[in-house]
Design a protein around this motif. Structure first.
Motif, PDB file in Angstrom:
ATOM      1  N   GLY A  89       0.880  -1.116   0.034  1.00 22.44           N
ATOM      2  CA  GLY A  89       0.066  -0.124  -0.150  1.00 22.44           C
ATOM      3  C   GLY A  89       0.937   1.125  -0.046  1.00 22.44           C
ATOM      4  N   GLY A  90       0.331   2.365   0.129  1.00 19.12           N
ATOM      5  CA  GLY A  90       0.939   3.513   0.006  1.00 19.12           C
ATOM      6  C   GLY A  90      -0.047   4.699  -0.577  1.00 19.12           C
ATOM      7  N   LEU A  91       0.696   5.819  -0.986  1.00 17.95           N
ATOM      8  CA  LEU A  91       0.145   7.128  -1.367  1.00 17.95           C
ATOM      9  C   LEU A  91       0.191   7.005  -2.854  1.00 17.95           C
ATOM     10  CD1 LEU A  91      -1.525   9.554  -1.072  1.00 17.95           C
ATOM     11  CD2 LEU A  91       0.725  10.615  -0.460  1.00 17.95           C
ATOM     12  N   VAL A  92      -0.986   7.573  -3.818  1.00 22.95           N
ATOM     13  CA  VAL A  92      -0.620   7.594  -4.888  1.00 22.95           C
ATOM     14  C   VAL A  92      -1.716   8.408  -5.547  1.00 22.95           C
ATOM     15  CG1 VAL A  92      -2.247   5.761  -5.651  1.00 22.95           C
ATOM     16  CG2 VAL A  92      -0.337   6.329  -7.403  1.00 22.95           C
ATOM     17  N   GLN A  93      -1.448   9.262  -6.678  1.00 24.27           N
ATOM     18  CA  GLN A  93      -2.140  10.178  -7.343  1.00 24.27           C
ATOM     19  C   GLN A  93      -3.207   9.528  -8.145  1.00 24.27           C
ATOM     20  OE1 GLN A  93       0.201  12.742  -9.506  1.00 24.27           O
ATOM     21  NE2 GLN A  93       0.110  14.520  -7.708  1.00 24.27           N
ATOM     22  N   ALA A  94      -4.635  10.202  -8.298  1.00 25.16           N
ATOM     23  CA  ALA A  94      -5.454   9.508  -9.073  1.00 25.16           C
ATOM     24  C   ALA A  94      -5.081   9.266 -10.519  1.00 25.16           C
ATOM     25  CB  ALA A  94      -6.407  10.652  -9.222  1.00 25.16           C
ATOM     26  N   GLY A  95      -5.146   7.988 -11.105  1.00 30.86           N
ATOM     27  CA  GLY A  95      -4.854   7.782 -12.426  1.00 30.86           C
ATOM     28  C   GLY A  95      -3.570   6.826 -12.259  1.00 30.86           C
ATOM     29  N   GLY A  96      -3.034   6.708 -11.009  1.00 28.94           N
ATOM     30  CA  GLY A  96      -1.576   5.939 -10.787  1.00 28.94           C
ATOM     31  C   GLY A  96      -2.009   4.429 -10.657  1.00 28.94           C
ATOM     32  N   SER A  97      -0.845   3.743 -10.280  1.00 30.16           N
ATOM     33  CA  SER A  97      -0.849   2.444 -10.127  1.00 30.16           C
ATOM     34  C   SER A  97      -0.052   2.092  -8.604  1.00 30.16           C
ATOM     35  CB  SER A  97      -0.207   1.734 -11.203  1.00 30.16           C
ATOM     36  OG  SER A  97      -0.975   1.920 -12.439  1.00 30.16           O
ATOM     37  N   LEU A  98      -0.747   0.920  -8.259  1.00 30.64           N
ATOM     38  CA  LEU A  98       0.025   0.175  -7.193  1.00 30.64           C
ATOM     39  C   LEU A  98      -0.223  -1.224  -7.375  1.00 30.64           C
ATOM     40  CD1 LEU A  98      -1.120   2.246  -3.800  1.00 30.64           C
ATOM     41  CD2 LEU A  98       1.098   2.111  -4.862  1.00 30.64           C
ATOM     42  N   ARG A  99       0.744  -2.170  -6.651  1.00 32.43           N
ATOM     43  CA  ARG A  99       0.484  -3.437  -6.588  1.00 32.43           C
ATOM     44  C   ARG A  99       0.711  -4.024  -5.069  1.00 32.43           C
ATOM     45  NH1 ARG A  99       3.931  -8.684  -9.386  1.00 32.43           N
ATOM     46  NH2 ARG A  99       5.638  -8.223  -7.808  1.00 32.43           N
ATOM     47  N   LEU A 100      -0.366  -4.673  -4.763  1.00 32.68           N
ATOM     48  CA  LEU A 100      -0.532  -5.234  -3.414  1.00 32.68           C
ATOM     49  C   LEU A 100       0.043  -6.598  -3.560  1.00 32.68           C
ATOM     50  CD1 LEU A 100      -3.738  -3.830  -2.044  1.00 32.68           C
ATOM     51  CD2 LEU A 100      -1.453  -2.641  -2.068  1.00 32.68           C
ATOM     52  N   SER A 101       0.487  -7.143  -2.439  1.00 31.15           N
ATOM     53  CA  SER A 101       1.032  -8.520  -2.353  1.00 31.15           C
ATOM     54  C   SER A 101       0.686  -9.296  -1.025  1.00 31.15           C
ATOM     55  CB  SER A 101       2.506  -8.723  -2.668  1.00 31.15           C
ATOM     56  OG  SER A 101       2.880  -8.108  -3.693  1.00 31.15           O
ATOM     57  N   CYS A 102       0.205 -10.423  -1.200  1.00 34.66           N
ATOM     58  CA  CYS A 102      -0.020 -11.078  -0.067  1.00 34.66           C
ATOM     59  C   CYS A 102       0.587 -12.447   0.016  1.00 34.66           C
ATOM     60  CB  CYS A 102      -1.661 -11.372   0.217  1.00 34.66           C
ATOM     61  SG  CYS A 102      -2.166 -12.136   1.580  1.00 34.66           S
ATOM     62  N   VAL A 103       1.504 -12.719   0.817  1.00 33.37           N
ATOM     63  CA  VAL A 103       2.221 -13.897   1.358  1.00 33.37           C
ATOM     64  C   VAL A 103       1.533 -14.559   2.255  1.00 33.37           C
ATOM     65  CG1 VAL A 103       4.569 -15.047   1.750  1.00 33.37           C
ATOM     66  CG2 VAL A 103       4.234 -12.558   0.862  1.00 33.37           C
ATOM     67  N   ALA A 104       1.047 -15.958   1.680  1.00 35.61           N
ATOM     68  CA  ALA A 104       0.523 -17.145   2.628  1.00 35.61           C
ATOM     69  C   ALA A 104       1.644 -18.046   3.228  1.00 35.61           C
ATOM     70  CB  ALA A 104      -0.413 -17.579   1.892  1.00 35.61           C
ATOM     71  N   SER A 105       1.556 -18.270   4.623  1.00 41.14           N
ATOM     72  CA  SER A 105       2.217 -19.648   4.939  1.00 41.14           C
ATOM     73  C   SER A 105       1.593 -20.400   5.818  1.00 41.14           C
ATOM     74  CB  SER A 105       3.446 -18.735   5.845  1.00 41.14           C
ATOM     75  OG  SER A 105       2.918 -18.071   7.117  1.00 41.14           O
ATOM     76  N   GLY A 106       2.049 -21.594   5.995  1.00 43.04           N
ATOM     77  CA  GLY A 106       1.468 -22.607   6.769  1.00 43.04           C
ATOM     78  C   GLY A 106       0.758 -23.570   5.774  1.00 43.04           C
ATOM     79  N   LEU A 107      -0.438 -23.841   6.114  1.00 44.23           N
ATOM     80  CA  LEU A 107      -1.155 -24.902   5.204  1.00 44.23           C
ATOM     81  C   LEU A 107      -1.659 -24.550   4.013  1.00 44.23           C
ATOM     82  CD1 LEU A 107      -3.139 -26.938   8.008  1.00 44.23           C
ATOM     83  CD2 LEU A 107      -1.061 -27.314   7.074  1.00 44.23           C
ATOM     84  N   THR A 108      -0.707 -23.629   3.377  1.00 46.15           N
ATOM     85  CA  THR A 108      -1.232 -23.343   1.833  1.00 46.15           C
ATOM     86  C   THR A 108      -1.711 -24.445   1.019  1.00 46.15           C
ATOM     87  OG1 THR A 108       0.925 -23.097   1.191  1.00 46.15           O
ATOM     88  CG2 THR A 108       0.136 -21.264   2.253  1.00 46.15           C
ATOM     89  N   PHE A 109      -1.193 -25.482   1.040  1.00 41.45           N
ATOM     90  CA  PHE A 109      -1.582 -26.520  -0.173  1.00 41.45           C
ATOM     91  C   PHE A 109      -2.864 -26.807   0.089  1.00 41.45           C
ATOM     92  CE2 PHE A 109      -2.110 -30.129   3.035  1.00 41.45           C
ATOM     93  CZ  PHE A 109      -1.219 -29.705   4.024  1.00 41.45           C
ATOM     94  N   SER A 110      -3.486 -26.782   1.238  1.00 42.53           N
ATOM     95  CA  SER A 110      -5.103 -27.095   1.248  1.00 42.53           C
ATOM     96  C   SER A 110      -6.119 -25.679   1.251  1.00 42.53           C
ATOM     97  CB  SER A 110      -5.335 -27.608   2.520  1.00 42.53           C
ATOM     98  OG  SER A 110      -4.851 -26.649   3.545  1.00 42.53           O
ATOM     99  N   MET A 111      -5.522 -24.691   0.670  1.00 40.11           N
ATOM    100  CA  MET A 111      -6.162 -23.358   0.702  1.00 40.11           C
ATOM    101  C   MET A 111      -6.977 -23.415  -0.713  1.00 40.11           C
ATOM    102  SD  MET A 111      -5.075 -19.697   0.526  1.00 40.11           S
ATOM    103  CE  MET A 111      -4.281 -19.655   1.966  1.00 40.11           C
ATOM    104  N   TYR A 112      -8.229 -23.100  -0.793  1.00 40.31           N
ATOM    105  CA  TYR A 112      -9.208 -23.408  -1.826  1.00 40.31           C
ATOM    106  C   TYR A 112      -9.197 -21.827  -2.602  1.00 40.31           C
ATOM    107  CZ  TYR A 112     -13.570 -23.403  -4.513  1.00 40.31           C
ATOM    108  OH  TYR A 112     -14.469 -23.195  -5.330  1.00 40.31           O
ATOM    109  N   ARG A 113      -9.236 -20.475  -1.862  1.00 40.39           N
ATOM    110  CA  ARG A 113      -9.478 -19.352  -2.364  1.00 40.39           C
ATOM    111  C   ARG A 113      -8.729 -18.334  -1.836  1.00 40.39           C
ATOM    112  NH1 ARG A 113     -14.684 -18.783  -5.498  1.00 40.39           N
ATOM    113  NH2 ARG A 113     -15.541 -19.181  -3.461  1.00 40.39           N
ATOM    114  N   MET A 114      -8.217 -17.221  -2.587  1.00 41.63           N
ATOM    115  CA  MET A 114      -7.772 -16.040  -1.533  1.00 41.63           C
ATOM    116  C   MET A 114      -8.275 -14.859  -2.491  1.00 41.63           C
ATOM    117  SD  MET A 114      -3.794 -16.734  -0.685  1.00 41.63           S
ATOM    118  CE  MET A 114      -3.630 -14.896   0.080  1.00 41.63           C
ATOM    119  N   GLY A 115      -8.605 -14.025  -1.266  1.00 44.20           N
ATOM    120  CA  GLY A 115      -9.563 -12.809  -1.855  1.00 44.20           C
ATOM    121  C   GLY A 115      -8.804 -11.495  -1.506  1.00 44.20           C
ATOM    122  N   TRP A 116      -9.370 -10.431  -2.054  1.00 40.87           N
ATOM    123  CA  TRP A 116      -8.994  -8.971  -1.499  1.00 40.87           C
ATOM    124  C   TRP A 116     -10.104  -8.239  -1.176  1.00 40.87           C
ATOM    125  CZ3 TRP A 116      -4.075  -7.211  -0.162  1.00 40.87           C
ATOM    126  CH2 TRP A 116      -3.015  -7.980  -0.876  1.00 40.87           C
TER     127      TRP A 116
END
Length: 118
Positions: A8-35
């Motif tokens: 996250g961060g501060l950006v002007q209108a029209g700009g871009s950002l990329r969010l990331s989410c790192v999972a740890s633990g029993l990830t092999f059994s995960m069905y879906r991830m959402g934002w």
């Protein structure tokens, strides 16, 4: 499953950002991830989701055509590329994990703040 969101961060209108989410633990059994996001004074709302298999992507109407969700299984990471940002996209963004189809999201990251200035 533990989730750690960043990007996250501060950006002007029209700009871009990329969010990331790192999972740890029993990830092999995960069905879906959402934002999800929560703007000041508003309820938390769905933004985008992707099945851990990569099949099945959904977006909120408000972000279709501007946001792209993707996952990198090798890195246990889900990204949210946000383009053409608008001031109304300002919110705390949370990633969440759903372990089984038909159940609620039961793992949540700590949230990352996105601020879009006009």
């Amino acid at each position: 499953v533990q989730l750690q969101a960043c990007g996250g961060g501060l950006v002007q209108a029209g700009g871009s950002l990329r969010l990331s989410c790192v999972a740890s633990g029993l990830t092999f059994s995960m069905y879906r991830m959402g934002w999800f996001r929560q703007a000041p004074g508003k309820e938390r709302e769905f933004v985008a989701a992707i099945r851990w298999s990569g099949i099945g992507i959904s977006y909120a109407d408000s972000v279709k055509g501007r946001f792209t969700i993707s996952r990198a299984i090798a890195k246990n990471t889900v990204h949210l590329q946000m383009n053409s940002l608008k001031p109304e996209d300002t919110a705390v963004y949370y990633c969440a994990g759903q372990m089984r189809a038909g159940t609620s999201y039961d793992s949540w990251g700590q949230g990352t703040l996105v601020t879009v200035s006009s």
